[in-house]
Design a protein around this motif. Sequence first.
Motif, PDB file in Angstrom:
ATOM      1  N   THR A   1       0.828  -1.205   0.000  1.00 45.06           N
ATOM      2  CA  THR A   1       0.000   0.000   0.000  1.00 45.06           C
ATOM      3  C   THR A   1       0.861   1.253   0.000  1.00 45.06           C
ATOM      4  O   THR A   1       2.050   1.205   0.297  1.00 45.06           O
ATOM      5  CB  THR A   1      -0.916   0.028   1.231  1.00 45.06           C
TER       6      THR A   1
ATOM      7  N   PRO B   1       2.267   4.205   1.664  1.00 47.23           N
ATOM      8  CA  PRO B   1       2.429   4.578   3.071  1.00 47.23           C
ATOM      9  C   PRO B   1       2.234   6.077   3.285  1.00 47.23           C
ATOM     10  O   PRO B   1       2.212   6.855   2.334  1.00 47.23           O
ATOM     11  CB  PRO B   1       3.871   4.161   3.380  1.00 47.23           C
TER      12      PRO B   1
ATOM     13  N   ILE C   1       9.039   3.196  -3.104  1.00 50.95           N
ATOM     14  CA  ILE C   1       8.276   2.340  -2.204  1.00 50.95           C
ATOM     15  C   ILE C   1       8.901   0.948  -2.243  1.00 50.95           C
ATOM     16  O   ILE C   1       8.960   0.319  -3.302  1.00 50.95           O
ATOM     17  CB  ILE C   1       6.792   2.260  -2.627  1.00 50.95           C
TER      18      ILE C   1
ATOM     19  N   GLY D   1      -2.673   4.763   1.674  1.00 52.08           N
ATOM     20  CA  GLY D   1      -3.357   3.545   2.082  1.00 52.08           C
ATOM     21  C   GLY D   1      -3.899   2.735   0.921  1.00 52.08           C
ATOM     22  O   GLY D   1      -4.303   1.582   1.093  1.00 52.08           O
TER      23      GLY D   1
END
Length: 734
Positions: free
Chosen positions: A139, A141, A181, A203
């Motif tokens: 997801t 963050p 990420i 999220g």
Amino acid sequence: MASEVTLPALGESVTEGTVTRWLKQVGDTVAVDEPLLEVSTDKVDTEIPSPIAGTIIEIRAAEDDTVEVGAVLAVIGEAGEAAAPAAPAAAAAPAAPVVEAPAAPAAPAAPAAPAAPAAAPAAPAAPAAADTGDATSVTLPALGESVTEGTVTRWLKKVGDTVAVDEPLLEVSTDKVDTEIPSPVAGTLVAIKVNEDETVEVGAELALIGSGAVAAPAAPAAPAAPAAPAAPVAPAAPAAPAAPAAPVAPAAPAAPAAPAAAPAAPAAPAAPAAPAAADTGDATSVTLPALGESVTEGTVTRWLKKVGDTVAVDEPLLEVSTDKVDTEIPSPVAGTLVAIKVNEDETVEVGAELALIGSGAVAAPAAPAAPAAPVAPAAPAAPAAPAAPAAPAAPAAPAAAPAAPAAPAAAPAAPAAPAAAPAAPKPSRSDDQSAYVTPLVRKLAAENGVDLSTVTGTGVGGRIRKQDILEAAAAKNAPAAPAAAAAPEAPAAPAASPLRGRTEKLTRLRKVIAERMVDSLQTAAQLTTVVEVDVTNISRKRDEAKGDFLAREGVKLSFMPFFAKAALDALKVHPVLNAQIDMEAGTVTYFDHENLAIAVDSEKGLLTPVIKDAGDLSVAGLAKKIADVADRTRTNKIGADELAGGTFTLTNTGSRGALFDTPILNAPQVAILGTGSVVKRPVVITDPQLGETIAVRQMVYLALTYDHRLVDGADAARFLSDVKARLESGAFDI
């Protein structure tokens, strides 16, 4: 009932603000305290939060509009009005449980299999769903306090690629920072949920990572499902996986037991995450302190410590930049840095939590948190003993499911080879760690021709920062200078600056300086008067006393304290130059004290620290004060309150050889005195015995810029005449 959002009071002397950017639009749903817009004042740039939850139904102030404190900026409808649109958000929520489910049963991959049937009814036609049955969700963050969404700029991996824990998967850009990420687990990228250039909220699900073995047996996964329930003895595996492994060991499936060990490694890394949370149990919070009366926020420019480092009381933890000052934040207690809450380049308000410091005892568990334990089993180089494979089987929970179909013993033998392959990337992961850079830094390195593998990072965890690239580029160009120096014709050729040919964002301080200089020129009627002063007598007095002065006072005796003393004494006689004008109120304030601002050239830019009540100081006192504030300004140790409150400014424009300049007023002051370079020149003087004669004298130009709205030319001339007379007399007590 609608509620109005107004411009709040942002400081004692702040009366208005300019809307620089709207973060929300009409129709957007907002939560309480969620940032709505950015506002800029002459003191600070800040975000205005929503006072209530609801929907924006009207925007009253457009971008670049300047409004007064208390003006209505927007109108927010009641939360009930936003209930309908909020429902879809709730519908999206079920995606979150999917993330939590795989997170808990990290070891028992078998329970994840039943989850697949649940997904099947939802999308029976998608066979891919079976592949992601035991997948872990990746997801977006939280990337900062005010960051609510991010845009996928580039995928670094594609579906089917094998990834290691913390290996970068994609690049994401926000309005605050560009970052990568990483993968939360080791495995195979089985699905990409967000395409490049798509913007999603914090999220949101970006991708799915499956176990290493899932990618191949994905098709047989459906038939294997019935077999899995039959062998749910796997749940017992976490308790004592060695026992089941022993019975299987005598049989050929002993080989599959080894593959099972390899996947188990992911389960171990999951454990270290838990201790990290526990470590902060008795931790002390480090918050952003008040850095001045009008300072409301600060930007983290660099972390000097990283998680796991031991720190002493008052030892600097990080560097913070505000529109007033750059400073270091010390540790309030001795202990271990167990958590960093704010990343570099993030801006937070005063009082925000920056980090957590744990006790020395807590640091011990933090060290083992590194998956050192799994690494040991990961190298089962001792499979010679039959019992050895059984031990690795413990860390091999995720592969338990594929191990169930032990019938095709030959097939598991093939995965055994891939198991060895992942072992190879393990050692290289530490190398990747040191080379971890953001897209912006990578781009900067490419532009400057810097090889990232040769750069040692000074950021958190050894991360390579922009400054590291600039220094490496400068070092790379440095050898060119000596080469040129070899030719006697151009020994002084300087190395080219790495800034040539580049475009970069203005620093916060540079923006503030630019805005204030332009505002000063647009507000005041500025005029500059210049006089020439013979400072030969001061020069002689200084040469005679500078040795004893240095030994007595601890600072060098320059011309500056003499210029300052003469100006301060003249201000007491000519208060019109030590005043402040208020055109709106139609008043003039003549100060009964002299707060002398000194212009200081620092690496960050021009700053003007203030010496309070400087009119009461002697030449020696001024020399010490000037040296003190200048040094603390250049080393980022000056306080924000020491950069405000000046009534008159002195700037040494001759420090780099300039004869004179036309300084810009330091608003709201009405005068600033610039001192040029002291030079020897032949001038005509009148000697009592020789009459008019030519002599070599020490000469300097003094340039006084004043606000003609309050100060007339005659006032400025009278002031300069008194300063000139005082300096030429040389009547100073040292």
